[in-house]
Design an enzyme around this catalytic site. Structure first.
Site, PDB file in Angstrom:
ATOM      1  N   PRO A 186      -6.177  -0.234   0.148  1.00 32.15           N
ATOM      2  CA  PRO A 186      -5.589   0.944  -0.510  1.00 32.15           C
ATOM      3  C   PRO A 186      -4.081   1.015  -0.311  1.00 32.15           C
ATOM      4  CG  PRO A 186      -7.610   1.546   0.621  1.00 32.15           C
ATOM      5  CD  PRO A 186      -7.297   0.139   1.036  1.00 32.15           C
ATOM      6  N   TYR A 187      -3.589   0.610   0.868  1.00 30.31           N
ATOM      7  CA  TYR A 187      -2.145   0.569   1.097  1.00 30.31           C
ATOM      8  C   TYR A 187      -1.469  -0.310   0.054  1.00 30.31           C
ATOM      9  CZ  TYR A 187       2.269  -1.045   3.111  1.00 30.31           C
ATOM     10  OH  TYR A 187       3.579  -1.394   3.294  1.00 30.31           O
ATOM     11  N   GLY A 188      -2.006  -1.515  -0.148  1.00 25.19           N
ATOM     12  CA  GLY A 188      -1.437  -2.422  -1.135  1.00 25.19           C
ATOM     13  C   GLY A 188      -1.449  -1.837  -2.539  1.00 25.19           C
ATOM     14  N   THR A 221      -1.132   1.330  -3.300  1.00 27.01           N
ATOM     15  CA  THR A 221      -0.067   2.342  -3.430  1.00 27.01           C
ATOM     16  C   THR A 221       1.311   1.690  -3.515  1.00 27.01           C
ATOM     17  OG1 THR A 221       0.135   2.718  -1.023  1.00 27.01           O
ATOM     18  CG2 THR A 221      -1.421   4.108  -2.241  1.00 27.01           C
TER      19      THR A 221
END
Length: 314
Positions: free
Chosen positions: A150-152, A154
């Site tokens: 999920p970080y990637g 965003t």
């Protein structure tokens, strides 16, 4: 005197960037909300010298609460380093924080940037996490991004927003995809910091998976040089550029090197592979060389020695 605004100014990379800009004789406005992702006291240590500088102003605030039209009316360059960091923390209920801090905050900055009459460059700190498990090594910017966290997601969304504002409003953006930056002031949740800290505490280091994963490690001063070039070179406008260290290294071999530096064996404890961690990363930096004149200067051994001395001194 040029004026730069740095978001995430008290963070690992942001604080080094602030110091480099001040050293160049610029006036710098630093923005940081000092959130509790890690100890805010560490961030205050990062920025302590800059706070004493006559050409530095620190604003403690959330990006989304500020009057950016007024701030950018005085700015020549905006370096957007602030983000909610961490791949493993981006799953589950915490994801909303990532969308707020990485996507919404970036869009607010871009909206203000499109109306700024003075801003010459908007440098965005992206991440190699946008590639996920890349199909080619070394990985070039032409490869289709496929984040595995999920970080990637965003960071890619924010990067795409930068592209849209460049195409539609001519915001002079340049996005830098960092590959695992390390060095003094590295966040305490990042690998090398944790490993060296475990050595000092005589504890085993924790390795996710078999230790055969590879990374392209980038020393912090090289990342700073890339930012400064992205802010000044005309060919950087509109570009997405990999910023890597110039070599891909197996994690187990890195730990062997660390054992040589600390002059003692390092105990290792293997646990299950972390969901969202890419197996391998390797930057094709030919575009950075062409667009930014970028050339990594610090080899891994020297960089690790510098980080070890910093951690030991604290």
């Amino acid at each position: 005197m040029p004026t730069s605004v740095v978001t995430g100014a008290a963070g690992f990379i942001g604080s080094h960037l602030v110091e480099a800009l001040l050293h160049r004789g610029e006036s710098v406005i630093g923005i940081d909300q000092f959130n509790d992702y890690y100890d805010p006291a560490l961030k205050r240590q990062n920025i302590a010298d800059a706070v004493q500088h006559a050409n530095f102003e620190l604003i403690e605030a959330d990006i989304q609460t500020l009057d950016w039209s007024a701030l950018l009316a005085e700015a020549d360059v905006l370096y957007h380093q602030a983000a909610q960091a961490g791949v493993r923390s981006s799953w589950g209920a915490g994801f909303r924080t990532y969308t707020e801090q990485n996507v919404n905050a970036t869009q607010i900055l871009l909206e203000a940037a499109k109306d700024s009459k003075r801003l010459q460059r908007f440098v965005f700190a992206s991440s190699s996490s946008v590639y996920g498990n890349a199909e080619a090594m070394p990985t070039s910017e032409t490869l289709c991004p496929r984040p595995v966290s999920p970080y990637g997601i965003t960071k890619l969304a924010a990067e795409q927003l930068c592209g849209l504002y460049h195409q539609n409003f001519e915001v002079p953006v340049c996005s830098l995809r960092y590959f695992t930056v390390y060095g003094p002031r590295q966040r305490p949740d990042m690998g090398f910091h944790k490993f060296f800290r475990a050595v000092l505490d005589n504890q085993p280091i924790t390795i996710y998976g078999d230790g055969q994963q590879t990374r392209d490690f980038t020393y912090v001063s090289d990342a700073i040089a890339a930012n400064l070039a992205a802010a000044t070179r005309p060919e950087a406008v509109g570009a997405i550029v990999n910023i890597g260290g110039g070599s891909r290294v197996v994690l187990a071999e890195v730990i062997d090197t660390m054992a040589q530096i600390v002059d003692q064996p390092i105990q290792r404890r293997h646990i299950e592979r972390a969901i969202g961690d890419a197996r391998h990363t390797s930057a094709d930096i030919s575009k950075a060389q062409d667009k930014l004149g970028y050339q990594p200067q610090i080899k891994l051994l020297e960089g690790l020695q510098n980080e070890w001395e910093w951690i030991r001194s604290r």
